[in-house]
Design a protein around this motif. Structure first.
Motif, mmCIF file in Angstrom:
data_model
loop_
_atom_site.group_PDB
_atom_site.id
_atom_site.type_symbol
_atom_site.label_atom_id
_atom_site.label_comp_id
_atom_site.label_asym_id
_atom_site.label_seq_id
_atom_site.Cartn_x
_atom_site.Cartn_y
_atom_site.Cartn_z
ATOM 1 N N UNK A 275 -35.833 -8.465 7.742
ATOM 2 C CA UNK A 275 -35.923 -8.777 6.432
ATOM 3 C C UNK A 275 -35.442 -7.506 5.561
ATOM 4 N N UNK A 276 -34.410 -7.542 4.344
ATOM 5 C CA UNK A 276 -33.922 -6.280 3.773
ATOM 6 C C UNK A 276 -33.594 -6.701 2.480
ATOM 7 N N UNK A 277 -34.410 -6.079 1.513
ATOM 8 C CA UNK A 277 -34.251 -6.126 0.131
ATOM 9 C C UNK A 277 -33.904 -4.787 -0.602
ATOM 10 N N UNK A 278 -32.957 -4.607 -1.223
ATOM 11 C CA UNK A 278 -32.480 -3.642 -1.964
ATOM 12 C C UNK A 278 -32.279 -3.946 -3.538
ATOM 13 N N UNK A 279 -33.074 -3.395 -4.310
ATOM 14 C CA UNK A 279 -33.155 -3.566 -5.649
ATOM 15 C C UNK A 279 -32.798 -2.509 -6.381
ATOM 16 N N UNK A 280 -31.828 -2.621 -7.426
ATOM 17 C CA UNK A 280 -31.064 -1.716 -8.175
ATOM 18 C C UNK A 280 -32.272 -1.793 -9.593
ATOM 19 N N UNK A 281 -33.121 -0.583 -9.457
ATOM 20 C CA UNK A 281 -34.006 -0.470 -10.515
ATOM 21 C C UNK A 281 -33.665 0.538 -11.528
ATOM 22 N N UNK A 282 -32.568 0.903 -11.672
ATOM 23 C CA UNK A 282 -31.828 1.768 -12.500
ATOM 24 C C UNK A 282 -32.115 1.680 -13.869
ATOM 25 N N UNK A 283 -32.076 0.264 -14.340
ATOM 26 C CA UNK A 283 -32.271 -0.478 -15.672
ATOM 27 C C UNK A 283 -33.537 -0.041 -16.323
ATOM 28 N N UNK B 56 -28.801 4.386 -9.561
ATOM 29 C CA UNK B 56 -29.298 5.691 -9.333
ATOM 30 C C UNK B 56 -30.595 5.622 -9.024
ATOM 31 N N UNK B 57 -31.244 4.353 -9.017
ATOM 32 C CA UNK B 57 -32.800 4.136 -8.660
ATOM 33 C C UNK B 57 -33.055 2.835 -7.830
ATOM 34 N N UNK B 58 -33.281 2.853 -6.634
ATOM 35 C CA UNK B 58 -33.580 1.704 -5.877
ATOM 36 C C UNK B 58 -34.743 1.607 -5.166
ATOM 37 N N UNK B 59 -35.255 0.313 -4.743
ATOM 38 C CA UNK B 59 -36.302 0.070 -4.070
ATOM 39 C C UNK B 59 -35.873 -0.725 -2.751
ATOM 40 N N UNK B 60 -36.295 -0.468 -1.843
ATOM 41 C CA UNK B 60 -35.661 -0.910 -0.502
ATOM 42 C C UNK B 60 -37.108 -1.289 -0.122
ATOM 43 N N UNK B 61 -37.037 -2.726 0.566
ATOM 44 C CA UNK B 61 -37.995 -3.179 1.527
ATOM 45 C C UNK B 61 -37.578 -3.586 2.692
ATOM 46 N N UNK B 62 -37.810 -3.063 3.780
ATOM 47 C CA UNK B 62 -36.989 -3.253 5.018
ATOM 48 C C UNK B 62 -38.172 -3.511 6.086
ATOM 49 N N UNK B 63 -37.906 -4.702 6.874
ATOM 50 C CA UNK B 63 -38.719 -5.288 8.071
ATOM 51 C C UNK B 63 -37.945 -5.101 9.476
ATOM 52 N N UNK B 64 -38.253 -4.159 10.225
ATOM 53 C CA UNK B 64 -37.449 -4.007 11.593
ATOM 54 C C UNK B 64 -38.521 -3.573 12.571
ATOM 55 N N UNK B 65 -38.190 -3.989 13.761
ATOM 56 C CA UNK B 65 -38.975 -3.815 15.018
ATOM 57 C C UNK B 65 -38.396 -2.435 15.427
ATOM 58 N N UNK B 66 -37.585 -1.738 14.774
ATOM 59 C CA UNK B 66 -37.058 -0.246 15.046
ATOM 60 C C UNK B 66 -38.340 0.676 14.671
ATOM 61 N N UNK B 67 -39.148 -0.157 13.895
ATOM 62 C CA UNK B 67 -40.373 0.865 13.174
ATOM 63 C C UNK B 67 -41.557 0.770 14.258
ATOM 64 N N UNK B 68 -41.668 -0.042 14.950
ATOM 65 C CA UNK B 68 -42.662 -0.024 16.006
ATOM 66 C C UNK B 68 -43.076 1.241 16.559
#
Length: 105
Positions: free
Chosen positions: A19-27, A37-49
């Motif tokens: 899962x990957x969500x990149x949200x531009x929160x600059x507004x 300029x401002x982003x929120x990243x939500x990332x789900x990865x087995x690489x983080x195990x």
């Protein structure tokens, strides 16, 4: 290509996220209407195990070093393993208010 798209592409290649969500929160900040300029990243990865939170954030920051050195002022990171995501699904924390940066007058 937009800054948001660069971020998405780089994270897909580096982490093969479930899962990957990149949200531009600059507004939400004192920047021009078309800013990226401002982003929120939500990332789900087995690489983080087996990685602590700080290691996960360092890994993402390393991949996005060019963006962080240039146009990106703030990056809110929410990094999960697939198991953590299942446990907390849909409960992504809100980003804090910006306390700095440029002000439009």
């Amino acid at each position: 290509m937009s800054v948001q798209r660069h971020i998405e592409d780089k994270l897909h290649v580096a982490f093969q996220p479930a899962h990957l969500s990149v949200t531009n929160e600059s507004y939400m900040h004192a920047v021009p209407a078309d800013a990226e300029t401002h982003f929120k990243v939500v990332i789900v990865s087995g690489e983080f195990e087996g990685q602590r939170l700080v290691s996960r954030h360092r890994a993402v920051n390393q991949i996005l070093a060019d963006e962080l050195a240039g146009p990106v002022h703030a990056l809110a990171l929410h990094t999960y393993t697939p198991e953590e995501w299942e446990q907390y699904y849909g409960q992504v924390p809100a980003s804090p208010a910006c306390l700095g940066g440029s002000r439009l007058g």
